[in-house]
Design an enzyme around this catalytic site. Structure first.
Site, PDB file in Angstrom:
ATOM      1  CB  ALA A   1      -0.910  -0.002   1.224  1.00  0.00           C
TER       2      ALA A   1
ATOM      3  CD  GLU B   1       3.898   3.182  -2.392  1.00  0.00           C
ATOM      4  OE1 GLU B   1       4.584   2.336  -1.764  1.00  0.00           O
ATOM      5  OE2 GLU B   1       4.007   4.398  -2.192  1.00  0.00           O
TER       6      GLU B   1
ATOM      7  CD  GLU C   1       4.692  -0.930   0.366  1.00  0.00           C
ATOM      8  OE1 GLU C   1       3.943  -1.912   0.590  1.00  0.00           O
ATOM      9  OE2 GLU C   1       4.462   0.214   0.794  1.00  0.00           O
TER      10      GLU C   1
ATOM     11  N   GLY D   1     -14.688   7.961  10.966  1.00  0.00           N
ATOM     12  CA  GLY D   1     -14.884   8.773  12.149  1.00  0.00           C
ATOM     13  C   GLY D   1     -13.657   9.550  12.563  1.00  0.00           C
TER      14      GLY D   1
ATOM     15  CD  GLU E   1      -5.418   7.336   4.381  1.00  0.00           C
ATOM     16  OE1 GLU E   1      -4.258   7.595   4.054  1.00  0.00           O
ATOM     17  OE2 GLU E   1      -5.725   6.513   5.274  1.00  0.00           O
TER      18      GLU E   1
ATOM     19  CD  GLU F   1      15.119   6.709   0.216  1.00  0.00           C
ATOM     20  OE1 GLU F   1      14.418   7.725   0.115  1.00  0.00           O
ATOM     21  OE2 GLU F   1      15.252   5.916  -0.727  1.00  0.00           O
TER      22      GLU F   1
END
Length: 189
Positions: A75, A96, A100, A119, A123, A143
């Site tokens: 993610a 990503e 990752e 709540g 995002e 890094e």
């Protein structure tokens, strides 16, 4: 579907106050409601990735906010890199995933979008399915990250996640939604 007017809190349209502004997050207040707001307008992306050997890709990393190792799907933030502020969720997912996990995909597909914690935060998170994966590098993040990649047989993924939770890992509950999306694909409109 819009909520009937009597269900909308009376202070929902109060002016927004900024309580604190950081590099990645801002703390806002509207009426009596306090919430975090991402400073990147693109939100975040969760990548649903299955290898050619039918293994689901998970990542493990230490999260300072909860002081624990977590198990997540690959993610990241959309548009968080210099020069890429107008990046789409699909491009961020490809970037990503490779950063990752070390896997590159041939195509990506938007699956679903929703709030990460309605709540507490503004995002929005997009679930993106990565298709036709090929291992091209070691992964592990950039890094500033120390990511461990886990390749788990798809049929064992749920049990594997519960076993990690029993060992003390924090397992992101959104992973179970991700596994459902892997099995069932997009929800028809």
């Amino acid at each position: 579907m819009n909520a009937p007017a009597q269900r909308i809190p009376h202070d929902a349209t109060a002016p927004v106050e900024t309580l604190h502004e950081g590099r990645w997050l801002s703390l806002r207040k509207r009426g009596r409601w306090e919430y975090a707001e991402r400073n990147n307008p693109g939100g975040a992306v969760i990548i649903l990735a299955v290898t050619p050997e039918d293994k689901v890709l998970f990542v493990e990393q230490y999260r300072v906010s909860i002081l624990r190792n977590t198990i997540e799907m690959p993610a990241g933030l959309v548009g968080d890199e210099a020069g890429h502020h107008d990046e789409s969720a699909l491009l961020a997912a490809q970037r990503e995933l490779e950063e990752e996990t070390g896997y590159r995909c041939q195509r990506v597909e938007f699956v679903h979008e929703g709030p990460s914690s309605s709540g507490m935060s503004t995002e929005m998170i997009a679930f993106v399915r990565a298709w036709d994966l090929e291992k091209v590098g070691p992964g592990g993040g950039d890094e500033s990250e120390n990511i461990v990649v886990h390749e788990v047989p798809r049929r064992e993924a749920g049990a594997w996640l519960f076993a990690r939770a029993a060992e003390g890992y924090s397992v992101d509950p959104k992973l179970f939604a991700g596994l459902w999306f892997i099995e069932h694909g997009r929800i028809s409109a």
